[in-house]
Each structure stands twice: as C-alpha cells, then as structure tokens.
Design an enzyme around this catalytic site. Structure first.
Site, mmCIF file in Angstrom:
data_model
loop_
_atom_site.group_PDB
_atom_site.id
_atom_site.type_symbol
_atom_site.label_atom_id
_atom_site.label_comp_id
_atom_site.label_asym_id
_atom_site.label_seq_id
_atom_site.Cartn_x
_atom_site.Cartn_y
_atom_site.Cartn_z
ATOM 1 N N CYS A 1 -3.027 0.014 9.618
ATOM 2 C CA CYS A 1 -4.053 -0.727 9.069
ATOM 3 C C CYS A 1 -4.893 -0.740 10.346
ATOM 4 O O CYS A 1 -6.208 -1.412 9.902
ATOM 5 C CB CYS A 1 -3.725 -2.043 8.250
ATOM 6 S SG CYS A 1 -1.559 -1.734 8.079
ATOM 7 N N HIS B 1 0.741 -1.432 -0.202
ATOM 8 C CA HIS B 1 -0.235 0.495 -0.235
ATOM 9 C C HIS B 1 1.119 1.172 -0.041
ATOM 10 O O HIS B 1 2.431 1.020 0.577
ATOM 11 C CB HIS B 1 -0.899 0.346 1.242
ATOM 12 C CG HIS B 1 -2.134 -1.231 1.468
ATOM 13 N ND1 HIS B 1 -1.845 -1.524 2.176
ATOM 14 C CD2 HIS B 1 -3.294 -0.953 0.238
ATOM 15 C CE1 HIS B 1 -3.312 -2.959 2.171
ATOM 16 N NE2 HIS B 1 -3.427 -2.104 0.782
HETATM 17 C C1 CIR Z 1 -3.623 -8.052 3.023
HETATM 18 O O1 CIR Z 1 -3.049 -7.651 2.701
HETATM 19 O O2 CIR Z 1 -4.306 -7.666 2.930
HETATM 20 C C2 CIR Z 1 -3.248 -7.928 5.255
HETATM 21 N N1 CIR Z 1 -2.627 -9.045 4.881
HETATM 22 C C3 CIR Z 1 -2.677 -6.264 5.087
HETATM 23 C C4 CIR Z 1 -3.218 -5.107 5.061
HETATM 24 C C5 CIR Z 1 -3.090 -3.515 5.555
HETATM 25 N N2 CIR Z 1 -3.175 -2.679 5.102
HETATM 26 C C6 CIR Z 1 -3.047 -1.095 5.435
HETATM 27 O O3 CIR Z 1 -1.417 -1.516 5.717
HETATM 28 N N3 CIR Z 1 -4.035 -1.022 5.115
#
Ligand code: CIR
Length: 264
Positions: free
Chosen positions: A254, A167
């Site tokens: 997140c 991201h």
């Molecule tokens: C994913 O790959 O979607 C999750 N394992 C991690 C999401 C992390 N989210 C973020 O950085 N906003």
C-alpha cells in the site's frame, strides 16, 4: 528471471500525515502513533532506495488520513497510469491528489470514471491483471479498468477478494514472474492456477502482503516461519516494521506505487 511486474526504476510514496491516527480500520486495536509511523515510513523509503530506485516522496495530506497508502489511488503499468476511484468515500479525493505526480512521469494518464476500484485489489503479473471484487471495488470499476487497458493489450481477470478481507492483495503478493505468496484461503480459491503458489505459514496470514521490488522482497517483520521459508526458496528479504500501519490495515504494497516511467 526478469519481469516487468517486479523490476522498476521508480516509486512514488507519500509522507504519513499527523491525521494518520484517524485512518480507516476494520477493527479498532488502538490508533497508530504518528511519530513511529513516520519512522517506519522512512525505513520503507530507504529499503526502496537501496534497490536502486528513484523514490519520489510527496508531501503529507492532512485532509486524507489514509493518503500515505498511495497504492490505492492509482495503477501504474509500463504503458501508462490509471487514476483509481476508491470505494472508501473518505479516500475518493486521493486520486486527484496523486494525478500531478503521475503526469510528471507518464505521458498517458487515464482515469476510472465508473464504479469504484482501489489499487489494493489489483495484482499485476507479467501476463495479466487480477482484480478482486471487495467492499471497495465493484464490477463497474473492474469493467471500466478493462476498457481502459484494452488497447495496451492487458487482460483483466475479475476475482473475489475473500469475505471480510480489505483488499485482494491483503492476502497475496507477487514474488517473481510466476510465483505468488498467498494465504491458504486465497490460494484455495484456485485463482492462482497456472502460477507457482507459496502459502504463508499458518498463523502468519498478515505477511502475505509483500512486495517484490527489483532484487528484494519488502516483507513485514515478525513472521519468522514464512520469512525462513522464503529465504530457503532463494528470495532476499528486507524485513520492515509494520505494526503501526497494520493498526489501520496497511501493509507493504500500500505504501508505494512502483513503475518505470514512459517519459524519459
Ligand atoms: C484503508 O482502509 O483504506 C486504509 N486504512 C488501509 C489501506 C491499505 N491499502 C492497501 O492494502 N492497498
């Protein structure tokens, strides 16, 4: 300096599920331990509460292994909230799941209906919304967001998340109204021209994803050079364990949605 992009009265979090062990990841370095993940999550919530915030803790969702990463399912702005459309197929349903909680706090909740966009690709500053195109966020999603926030007078700037980075905010975090913490690779793209940029120390790229919440910067433990640099710059850090979340590419931002409700 006060900033609508760093000062909030509320946060929404979601408890990690037992299925968090099956969370998505770019490279497999082992599954997170669900019990340790939950213990880390409790510390994260405590740090948010210590800033004076009211923190809603939503129940775990076993069908969505990544659902504790609530940031990807919605975008909270002072004027209203927007349900995202995650580009990871296993995460698409998380937006519907978070909608009732947002409607408790906001009278205006809108939804992305075209393309894909995840909250982790969005950095909101006081003056604009920056969105990085990534494997999870496409141009149609960004265009839809731009339309949805136009009458709230937000400008959306489309950028590029670095290749092989999950991201946009994996590589940056807002420290105050004018200052961004970023990896060198993202800073060198020029996307933060006009902001003050503090680069993370070499080898500490994984700490760029931090969150300024009121007077505190939520910061992953284990990155001493960047932590010292930020303290020298006058920031107050809450260093939190992040090893479990990091195994499935999660970080500080997140794990929460941060906002001030428009409903009183
Ligand atoms: C994913 O790959 O979607 C999750 N394992 C991690 C999401 C992390 N989210 C973020 O950085 N906003």
């Amino acid at each position: 300096m006060t900033s609508s992009a760093t000062e909030f009265s509320h946060a929404i979090t979601r408890l990690p599920s037992q299925s968090v062990t099956a969370g998505l990841r770019a490279s497999d370095e082992g599954n997170p331990d669900a019990a340790k993940f939950s213990a880390d999550h409790e510390l994260y919530i405590a740090a948010l509460r210590a800033t004076g915030a009211e923190v809603a803790v939503l129940p775990a969702l076993e069908t969505y292994p990544d659902s504790c990463f609530v940031e990807d399912a919605a975008l909270c702005l002072p004027q209203g909230a927007i349900l995202m459309r995650p580009g990871a197929p296993s995460r698409l349903g998380e937006a519907t799941e978070i909608a009732p909680a947002l409607k408790e706090f906001y009278s205006d909740v809108r939804a992305i209906e075209d393309g894909h966009i995840e909250g982790g690709d969005i950095l909101v500053t006081e003056r604009e919304i920056l969105v990085g195109l990534s494997a999870r966020t496409d141009a149609a999603g960004v265009a839809n967001l731009r339309n949805l926030v136009a009458d709230w007078n937000w400008t959306v700037r489309e950028l590029q998340t670095p290749p092989d980075v999950l991201h946009f905010k994996t590589d940056c975090g807002l420290l105050d109204a004018d200052t961004v913490l970023a990896t060198s690779r993202l800073a060198q793209s020029g996307c933060f021209n006009g902001y003050r940029v503090i680069e993370v120390a070499d080898g500490e790229e994984a700490c760029a994803n931090c969150v300024r919440f009121n007077d505190v910067v939520l910061f992953p433990a284990g990155f001493p050079k960047t932590a010292s640099l930020l303290r020298r710059e006058g920031y107050t850090l809450a260093e939190l364990p992040n090893e479990q979340a990091a195994l499935i590419d999660g970080g500080m931002s997140c794990l929460s949605l941060r906002f001030t409700p428009d409903k009183k």
